[in-house]
Design a protein around this motif. Sequence first.
Motif, PDB file in Angstrom:
ATOM      1  N   ILE A 239       2.589   6.501 -12.238  1.00  0.00           N
ATOM      2  CA  ILE A 239       1.143   6.325 -12.191  1.00  0.00           C
ATOM      3  C   ILE A 239       0.517   7.541 -11.514  1.00  0.00           C
ATOM      4  O   ILE A 239       1.164   8.236 -10.727  1.00  0.00           O
ATOM      5  CB  ILE A 239       0.717   5.023 -11.467  1.00  0.00           C
ATOM      6  N   LYS A 240      -0.748   7.766 -11.855  1.00  0.00           N
ATOM      7  CA  LYS A 240      -1.509   8.846 -11.223  1.00  0.00           C
ATOM      8  C   LYS A 240      -2.416   8.205 -10.187  1.00  0.00           C
ATOM      9  O   LYS A 240      -3.114   7.235 -10.473  1.00  0.00           O
ATOM     10  CB  LYS A 240      -2.324   9.608 -12.260  1.00  0.00           C
ATOM     11  N   TYR A 241      -2.396   8.759  -9.003  1.00  0.00           N
ATOM     12  CA  TYR A 241      -3.242   8.252  -7.933  1.00  0.00           C
ATOM     13  C   TYR A 241      -4.595   8.942  -8.007  1.00  0.00           C
ATOM     14  O   TYR A 241      -4.694  10.113  -8.374  1.00  0.00           O
ATOM     15  CB  TYR A 241      -2.568   8.478  -6.577  1.00  0.00           C
ATOM     16  N   GLN A 242      -5.641   8.219  -7.663  1.00  0.00           N
ATOM     17  CA  GLN A 242      -6.995   8.757  -7.735  1.00  0.00           C
ATOM     18  C   GLN A 242      -7.247   9.765  -6.624  1.00  0.00           C
ATOM     19  O   GLN A 242      -6.597   9.750  -5.573  1.00  0.00           O
ATOM     20  CB  GLN A 242      -8.006   7.625  -7.632  1.00  0.00           C
ATOM     21  N   ASN A 243      -8.212  10.601  -6.850  1.00  0.00           N
ATOM     22  CA  ASN A 243      -8.703  11.558  -5.851  1.00  0.00           C
ATOM     23  C   ASN A 243      -7.604  12.430  -5.263  1.00  0.00           C
ATOM     24  O   ASN A 243      -7.626  12.747  -4.070  1.00  0.00           O
ATOM     25  CB  ASN A 243      -9.442  10.829  -4.722  1.00  0.00           C
ATOM     26  N   ASN A 244      -6.624  12.768  -6.084  1.00  0.00           N
ATOM     27  CA  ASN A 244      -5.532  13.653  -5.653  1.00  0.00           C
ATOM     28  C   ASN A 244      -4.742  13.123  -4.461  1.00  0.00           C
ATOM     29  O   ASN A 244      -4.103  13.883  -3.742  1.00  0.00           O
ATOM     30  CB  ASN A 244      -6.049  15.060  -5.342  1.00  0.00           C
ATOM     31  N   GLU A 245      -4.812  11.828  -4.215  1.00  0.00           N
ATOM     32  CA  GLU A 245      -4.034  11.287  -3.098  1.00  0.00           C
ATOM     33  C   GLU A 245      -2.596  11.059  -3.546  1.00  0.00           C
ATOM     34  O   GLU A 245      -2.298  10.968  -4.732  1.00  0.00           O
ATOM     35  CB  GLU A 245      -4.661  10.009  -2.547  1.00  0.00           C
ATOM     36  N   ASP A 246      -1.716  10.983  -2.579  1.00  0.00           N
ATOM     37  CA  ASP A 246      -0.326  10.683  -2.890  1.00  0.00           C
ATOM     38  C   ASP A 246      -0.091   9.195  -2.675  1.00  0.00           C
ATOM     39  O   ASP A 246      -1.019   8.447  -2.368  1.00  0.00           O
ATOM     40  CB  ASP A 246       0.624  11.542  -2.047  1.00  0.00           C
ATOM     41  N   SER A 247       1.148   8.774  -2.817  1.00  0.00           N
ATOM     42  CA  SER A 247       1.443   7.339  -2.702  1.00  0.00           C
ATOM     43  C   SER A 247       1.111   6.794  -1.318  1.00  0.00           C
ATOM     44  O   SER A 247       0.613   5.681  -1.196  1.00  0.00           O
ATOM     45  CB  SER A 247       2.902   7.066  -3.054  1.00  0.00           C
ATOM     46  N   SER A 248       1.356   7.561  -0.262  1.00  0.00           N
ATOM     47  CA  SER A 248       1.072   7.044   1.093  1.00  0.00           C
ATOM     48  C   SER A 248      -0.433   6.862   1.304  1.00  0.00           C
ATOM     49  O   SER A 248      -0.861   5.911   1.953  1.00  0.00           O
ATOM     50  CB  SER A 248       1.683   7.934   2.171  1.00  0.00           C
ATOM     51  N   GLY A 249      -1.246   7.761   0.735  1.00  0.00           N
ATOM     52  CA  GLY A 249      -2.701   7.594   0.827  1.00  0.00           C
ATOM     53  C   GLY A 249      -3.161   6.364   0.076  1.00  0.00           C
ATOM     54  O   GLY A 249      -4.020   5.618   0.543  1.00  0.00           O
ATOM     55  N   PHE A 250      -2.579   6.136  -1.085  1.00  0.00           N
ATOM     56  CA  PHE A 250      -2.916   4.957  -1.871  1.00  0.00           C
ATOM     57  C   PHE A 250      -2.544   3.684  -1.123  1.00  0.00           C
ATOM     58  O   PHE A 250      -3.296   2.714  -1.121  1.00  0.00           O
ATOM     59  CB  PHE A 250      -2.218   4.995  -3.232  1.00  0.00           C
ATOM     60  N   ILE A 251      -1.379   3.686  -0.485  1.00  0.00           N
ATOM     61  CA  ILE A 251      -0.905   2.505   0.245  1.00  0.00           C
ATOM     62  C   ILE A 251      -1.888   2.128   1.352  1.00  0.00           C
ATOM     63  O   ILE A 251      -2.279   0.970   1.484  1.00  0.00           O
ATOM     64  CB  ILE A 251       0.513   2.747   0.807  1.00  0.00           C
ATOM     65  N   LYS A 252      -2.312   3.113   2.137  1.00  0.00           N
ATOM     66  CA  LYS A 252      -3.267   2.843   3.225  1.00  0.00           C
ATOM     67  C   LYS A 252      -4.585   2.308   2.689  1.00  0.00           C
ATOM     68  O   LYS A 252      -5.132   1.342   3.212  1.00  0.00           O
ATOM     69  CB  LYS A 252      -3.513   4.117   4.033  1.00  0.00           C
ATOM     70  N   GLU A 253      -5.076   2.933   1.624  1.00  0.00           N
ATOM     71  CA  GLU A 253      -6.340   2.491   1.031  1.00  0.00           C
ATOM     72  C   GLU A 253      -6.220   1.078   0.475  1.00  0.00           C
ATOM     73  O   GLU A 253      -7.107   0.247   0.649  1.00  0.00           O
ATOM     74  CB  GLU A 253      -6.746   3.460  -0.071  1.00  0.00           C
ATOM     75  N   PHE A 254      -5.117   0.784  -0.182  1.00  0.00           N
ATOM     76  CA  PHE A 254      -4.882  -0.546  -0.745  1.00  0.00           C
ATOM     77  C   PHE A 254      -4.916  -1.604   0.352  1.00  0.00           C
ATOM     78  O   PHE A 254      -5.554  -2.649   0.202  1.00  0.00           O
ATOM     79  CB  PHE A 254      -3.530  -0.579  -1.461  1.00  0.00           C
ATOM     80  N   GLU A 255      -4.221  -1.362   1.447  1.00  0.00           N
ATOM     81  CA  GLU A 255      -4.158  -2.335   2.540  1.00  0.00           C
ATOM     82  C   GLU A 255      -5.539  -2.598   3.131  1.00  0.00           C
ATOM     83  O   GLU A 255      -5.869  -3.731   3.472  1.00  0.00           O
ATOM     84  CB  GLU A 255      -3.178  -1.853   3.606  1.00  0.00           C
ATOM     85  N   GLN A 256      -6.365  -1.564   3.229  1.00  0.00           N
ATOM     86  CA  GLN A 256      -7.708  -1.727   3.776  1.00  0.00           C
ATOM     87  C   GLN A 256      -8.640  -2.427   2.793  1.00  0.00           C
ATOM     88  O   GLN A 256      -9.363  -3.350   3.159  1.00  0.00           O
ATOM     89  CB  GLN A 256      -8.288  -0.362   4.168  1.00  0.00           C
TER      90      GLN A 256
END
Length: 166
Positions: free
Chosen positions: A81-98
């Motif tokens: 999958i491609k993460y939005q806004n050039n974020e990596d998986s760890s950035g996506f994980i934090k955003e998802f949890e919030q």
Amino acid sequence: MEYFCNMKAKELSKYIIAKSDNFGDLITNKKLQKLLYYIEAWFLVHIDSIIDEDFEAWIHGPVIPNVYHKYKEFGYSPIKIKYQNNEDSSGFIKEFEQLNELDDSAIELINLVLTKYGELSSQQLELLSHSEDPWKLSRGEYTPFDHCNEVISKDQMKIYYSSLIV
């Protein structure tokens, strides 16, 4: 118990894929389906349902059809999958949890299930789910190779997995 909201399986799927990416692991659609199933099973036992949709008792085990169709283009290959806004998986994980307002106990339970079941192959997870009552009861008289879209009862899941706690 704190406020808890259900989510769409597609949203939780992205989190599972990102967690897998973050560990440098690869995940197929088949394995993703089983991890979703075991997350839901253990949430039913310990908190409440986390996934809005129902699982169906397909040939290869529990499946949420709309998630299957979203990732079926990958076949038996790893999902990318491609993460939005050039974020990596760890950035996506934090955003998802919030964004999903998951409290610490929910995040901890998801991660515990991913740790326990994530080390198993998709084939091992399929065989495990085939040996357990919720999938078997939903399949009923269907042979192992018959197409089946019978819903796996969340009540049956809760009863069965609760019985595994000693």
